[in-house]
Design a protein around this motif. Structure first.
Motif, PDB file in Angstrom:
ATOM      1  N   TYR A 217      -5.827  17.012 -20.976  1.00  0.00           N
ATOM      2  CA  TYR A 217      -5.973  18.002 -22.061  1.00  0.00           C
ATOM      3  C   TYR A 217      -6.826  19.199 -21.955  1.00  0.00           C
ATOM      4  O   TYR A 217      -7.234  19.757 -22.745  1.00  0.00           O
ATOM      5  N   ALA A 218      -7.169  19.516 -20.803  1.00  0.00           N
ATOM      6  CA  ALA A 218      -7.936  20.752 -20.452  1.00  0.00           C
ATOM      7  C   ALA A 218      -7.892  21.029 -19.053  1.00  0.00           C
ATOM      8  O   ALA A 218      -8.293  21.936 -18.244  1.00  0.00           O
ATOM      9  N   ARG A 219      -7.047  20.151 -18.148  1.00  0.00           N
ATOM     10  CA  ARG A 219      -6.817  20.351 -16.707  1.00  0.00           C
ATOM     11  C   ARG A 219      -7.956  20.261 -16.024  1.00  0.00           C
ATOM     12  O   ARG A 219      -8.411  21.087 -15.089  1.00  0.00           O
ATOM     13  N   SER A 220      -9.007  19.456 -16.367  1.00  0.00           N
ATOM     14  CA  SER A 220     -10.216  19.299 -15.786  1.00  0.00           C
ATOM     15  C   SER A 220     -10.388  18.092 -14.698  1.00  0.00           C
ATOM     16  O   SER A 220      -9.782  17.209 -14.696  1.00  0.00           O
ATOM     17  N   ASP A 304      -6.360  29.281 -19.676  1.00  0.00           N
ATOM     18  CA  ASP A 304      -5.472  28.847 -20.902  1.00  0.00           C
ATOM     19  C   ASP A 304      -6.222  28.187 -21.786  1.00  0.00           C
ATOM     20  O   ASP A 304      -6.695  27.081 -21.518  1.00  0.00           O
ATOM     21  N   LEU A 305      -6.133  28.406 -23.201  1.00  0.00           N
ATOM     22  CA  LEU A 305      -6.587  27.740 -24.175  1.00  0.00           C
ATOM     23  C   LEU A 305      -5.340  26.510 -24.627  1.00  0.00           C
ATOM     24  O   LEU A 305      -4.626  26.934 -25.507  1.00  0.00           O
ATOM     25  N   VAL A 306      -5.565  25.312 -24.169  1.00  0.00           N
ATOM     26  CA  VAL A 306      -4.235  24.524 -24.488  1.00  0.00           C
ATOM     27  C   VAL A 306      -4.628  23.121 -25.146  1.00  0.00           C
ATOM     28  O   VAL A 306      -3.794  22.414 -25.406  1.00  0.00           O
ATOM     29  N   ALA A 307      -6.189  22.886 -25.269  1.00  0.00           N
ATOM     30  CA  ALA A 307      -6.128  21.494 -25.720  1.00  0.00           C
ATOM     31  C   ALA A 307      -7.438  21.844 -26.695  1.00  0.00           C
ATOM     32  O   ALA A 307      -8.196  22.644 -26.643  1.00  0.00           O
TER      33      ALA A 307
END
Length: 369
Positions: A217-220, A304-307
């Protein structure tokens, strides 16, 4: 406080006396002392100090005792007490590089300057109940290093020597960082103010958000560059002397996460940082904080702001457990007038609905005949 009905004050007084009675418990059992709480429930004390934003072990222990072990209530008590204290100055930036390290581990390097120091940790314990602790077993003194110790170099500094990690950032000594206690909340917030909010945010909330970043949920994809626990000197600048002097020493936990970053038009491919720093031994909180810090830097890094963890208004508006507690628990207070208004509205709407339904049924029957 609501005293909505006659006799309310008497009921509240009785509730206070009953609370004190339940807090004390069985009188045949010795009462807890603050020293016992401080020495034997130190992790809980550290959490109350960290999220209460006040470094005082005795007061944190007192709050835990008063709250019957409810840590969030204890944090509330400490935060309320903190508002009564005068502010007579501020300290110089703490140098965690000069920390007297008790525990230091890295998931990036096996061998590194200063070595891995496991320290007091649950990481390698079996999750089995130890029934011997029901009594007072004889405990051996912890082992101490006696050999000459290398300087405990930061892992991020090792990567920085090769230019493989972003700069730690320039801090203008003439520009004071914002203070969340003195400045009204306005978004977007600076990273300094975000870190202040995260440092005293609720551990469970930040842990869940940090976990979500690892689940996509933030591709971390973080690596624990370093977690270190130890004591640091707190120094205050004395104008009459012209230099800073140490006024005390506090225990802190610091975490630096190393995160992947593909680079952008302005920055080459390199690792980025997530940072966490909290009072006491609270490495789970420091790690969660560093994960959230990195997620909140998404816009700065052109991601990108996705989460939810990347939305600073969402994160910072809900991470404070004192504010969250007050807002949720106020629902227990009387809302008689509001509910009666809602009740009257629902009754009116229900009557209109039944009237419409009855008319529709009647029209259907007439059409059939």
């Amino acid at each position: 406080m609501y005293v909505a009905v006659k006799g309310g004050e008497v009921a509240i007084d009785n509730a206070h006396r009953l609370l004190a009675d339940r807090r004390r418990g069985d009188r045949s059992v010795p009462a807890l002392t603050l020293d016992q709480i401080t020495e034997q429930l130190s992790i809980g004390v550290d959490r109350v100090m960290s999220e209460g934003s006040l470094y005082d072990r005795r007061l944190a222990a007192l709050a835990i005792k008063q709250a019957r072990g409810d840590l969030i209530e204890a944090i509330f008590l400490v935060r309320a007490y903190r508002t009564t204290l005068p502010r007579f100055g501020h300290s110089e930036p703490v140098d965690t590089g000069a920390m007297l390290v008790e525990r230091r581990v890295s998931a990036c390097y096996k061998d590194l300057p200063g070595g891995q120091l496991l320290g007091p940790t649950f990481d390698y314990t079996h999750r089995l109940l130890d029934e011997e602790l029901e009594g007072d077993p004889q405990i051996e003194t912890g082992a101490q290093r006696t050999d000459a110790q290398e300087p405990v170099m930061r892992v991020a500094d090792i990567l920085d020597q090769e230019g493989l990690i972003e700069d730690d950032g320039f801090i203008d000594p003439a520009l004071e960082p914002g203070d969340i206690n003195q400045t009204p909340t306005e978004f977007p917030m600076s990273r300094a103010m975000r870190l202040q909010s995260l440092s005293r945010g609720d551990e469970g909330f930040l842990l869940a958000l940090g976990y979500s970043t690892q689940r996509g949920y933030a591709r971390s994809h973080p690596f624990v560059g370093e977690v270190r626990i130890g004591e640091v000197d707190v120094e205050v600048f004395m104008p009459e002397l012209g230099f800073a002097v140490p006024v005390g020493r506090v225990q802190v936990t610091e975490c630096q996460m190393v995160n992947q970053f593909k680079g952008s038009a302005k920055a080459p491919p390199q690792f980025t940082r997530g940072y966490g720093l909290v009072f006491g031994q609270s490495e789970r909180k420091a790690m969660a904080m560093s994960l959230c810090d990195r997620a909140l830097r998404a816009e700065e890094l052109g991601e990108d702001l996705v989460a939810a963890p990347q939305d600073q208004e969402f994160v910072l508006s809900h991470c404070d457990n004192v504010q969250a507690t007050g807002f949720v628990e106020h629902l227990k207070l009387p809302h008689y007038v509001d509910f009666q208004a809602e009740l009257g509205l629902v009754r009116t709407m229900r009557a209109e609905y039944e009237q419409r339904t009855g008319e529709a049924v009647l029209e259907t029957r007439e059409a059939a005949e």
